[in-house]
Design an enzyme around this catalytic site. Structure first.
Site, PDB file in Angstrom:
ATOM      1  N   ASP A   1       0.863  -1.186   0.000  1.00 12.18           N
ATOM      2  CA  ASP A   1       0.000   0.000   0.000  1.00 12.18           C
ATOM      3  C   ASP A   1       0.898   1.235   0.000  1.00 12.18           C
ATOM      4  OD1 ASP A   1      -2.198   1.907   0.653  1.00 12.18           O
ATOM      5  OD2 ASP A   1      -3.325   0.076   1.016  1.00 12.18           O
TER       6      ASP A   1
ATOM      7  N   HIS B   1       2.184   2.065  -3.171  1.00 11.85           N
ATOM      8  CA  HIS B   1       1.277   3.028  -3.795  1.00 11.85           C
ATOM      9  C   HIS B   1       1.820   4.449  -3.741  1.00 11.85           C
ATOM     10  CE1 HIS B   1      -2.453   0.195  -3.182  1.00 11.85           C
ATOM     11  NE2 HIS B   1      -1.478  -0.339  -3.897  1.00 11.85           N
TER      12      HIS B   1
END
Length: 375
Positions: A204, A227
């Site tokens: 993430d 991310h």
């Protein structure tokens, strides 16, 4: 509190007293199977109550299994250290946990002057059922975290919440690129936070900067997979602020996103005075994003009358490659525009011709590839 040390000619100067509490002396077994939680908490109680200038909780080499633990302050020492040379592991299965309601695994709360470091590892074993952070700092001021290796958390690796004056440096954070919600460092309700000289590869956000944060500096971070570095994500109707966030000398390597600002429709507040400078991009999927239509990751929120105001955002000397045609996307609210968006010396290329998309964003762009002069 002080001991005296001779410096010659009969003169003596006081030296700060350092009290050390070794978890092995409090009954830790360090075999990776026996629950060592009680030994850690008893050692912490002594360390926190010590009146020396520096007090240290020491974790020597070995493997220590811990249930969820809360190290609570305030403490009496001016500086309190947690020195980790061994490996701390979470229980391997749901059945092994004794306290499943606790909102995190290793927590520090209301401790000022805290130093956490060493050469050890924090291994959360990536339990698929547990949905809270591995290591958290809550309402702590003047904190330094350095040197440790953080592996496979159930959710966030490191959470900083309600803190002031935090420095995180020289840490390694690793989780599989397909692991959900494994943010590297998650910051909220905090100010004056520095992250530097670290490697973060997760499933993430490498760093997630949430509401009511200010004066965040991130430099020298290698991010990927993950991310990227993300700001925002206030829920609809909430009033959040993010300001004075500065990211520099970082690399996004194979990340889903790079420099991202995301907000929900219907929110209130602002995200302002934000900069990304001297950024290297290596096959990033979405290098630059402002997305004011973010809702549970679906990016298809319906227009609302209110939105978080995004302004004063600078992208300067961002260079490298992306794997998409779209190098940058400014998808701003139709009712609240993004203002003073500045792009300077941004050069993002791909195997195909790249482009920039823009909706209700205002600013200037100089020396950019692809051309973004129409923002």
């Amino acid at each position: 509190m002080y001991r005296k040390v001779s410096i010659g000619l009969g003169r003596e100067i006081p030296q700060p007293q350092i009290d050390t509490y070794d978890v092995m002396e409090f009954g830790a077994v360090a075999d990776g199977e026996t629950d060592d939680s009680r030994a850690f908490l008893e050692a912490w109680e002594k360390a926190c109550a010590a009146t020396g200038y520096v007090s240290t909780l020491f974790v020597p080499h070995g493997t220590y299994l811990l249930q969820p633990v809360l190290f609570r302050g305030p403490c009496k020492s001016k500086k309190i250290r947690v020195e980790i040379w061994g490996t701390i592991v979470a229980p391997p299965t749901l059945e092994a946990w004794k306290d499943c309601d606790r909102k995190g695994w290793i927590q520090f709360k209301k401790i000022d002057g805290l130093r956490v470091g060493g050469f050890g590892q924090i291994d959360g074993r990536g339990s698929p059922w547990w949905e809270e952070f591995a290591m958290g700092f809550h309402s702590c001021n003047d904190v330094k975290l350095s040197g440790l290796r953080h592996l496979n958390p159930p959710k966030n690796h490191i959470t900083v919440n309600g803190c002031r004056g935090v420095v995180i440096s020289n840490v390694t954070i690793v989780a599989p690129n397909d692991s959900p919600n494994t943010d590297g460092i998650n910051i909220s309700l905090s100010t004056n936070v520095t992250i530097r000289d670290s490697f973060i590869g997760t499933g993430d956000d490498c760093v997630a900067i949430n509401g009511n944060t200010s004066f965040i500096n991130i430099t020298g971070v290698m991010c990927g997979p993950g991310h990227g570095i993300s700001l925002g994500d206030p829920r609809r109707g909430s009033a959040d602020t993010v300001e004075e966030v500065h990211v520099s000398n970082c690399t996004f390597n194979g990340t889903t996103n790079g420099a991202r600002i995301k907000t929900w429709q219907g929110g209130k507040g602002y995200a302002r005075r934000i900069s990304f400078k001297n950024i290297a991009l290596i096959k990033a999927k979405n290098p630059i994003i402002i997305d004011q239509f973010y809702c549970n990751g679906k990016h298809n929120c319906k227009d609302q009358e209110s939105a978080v105001k995004v302004s004063d955002v600078t992208y300067e000397r961002m260079k490298g490659t992306c794997i998409n045609k779209r190098a940058a996307a400014f998808n701003c609210s139709n009712t609240v525009s993004c203002d003073n968006i500045i792009m300077r010396e941004v050069m993002i290329t791909s195997q195909v011709k790249t482009f920039v998309t823009c909706n209700n964003a205002n600013g200037i762009a100089n020396s950019t590839v692809p051309d973004a002069s129409y923002i």
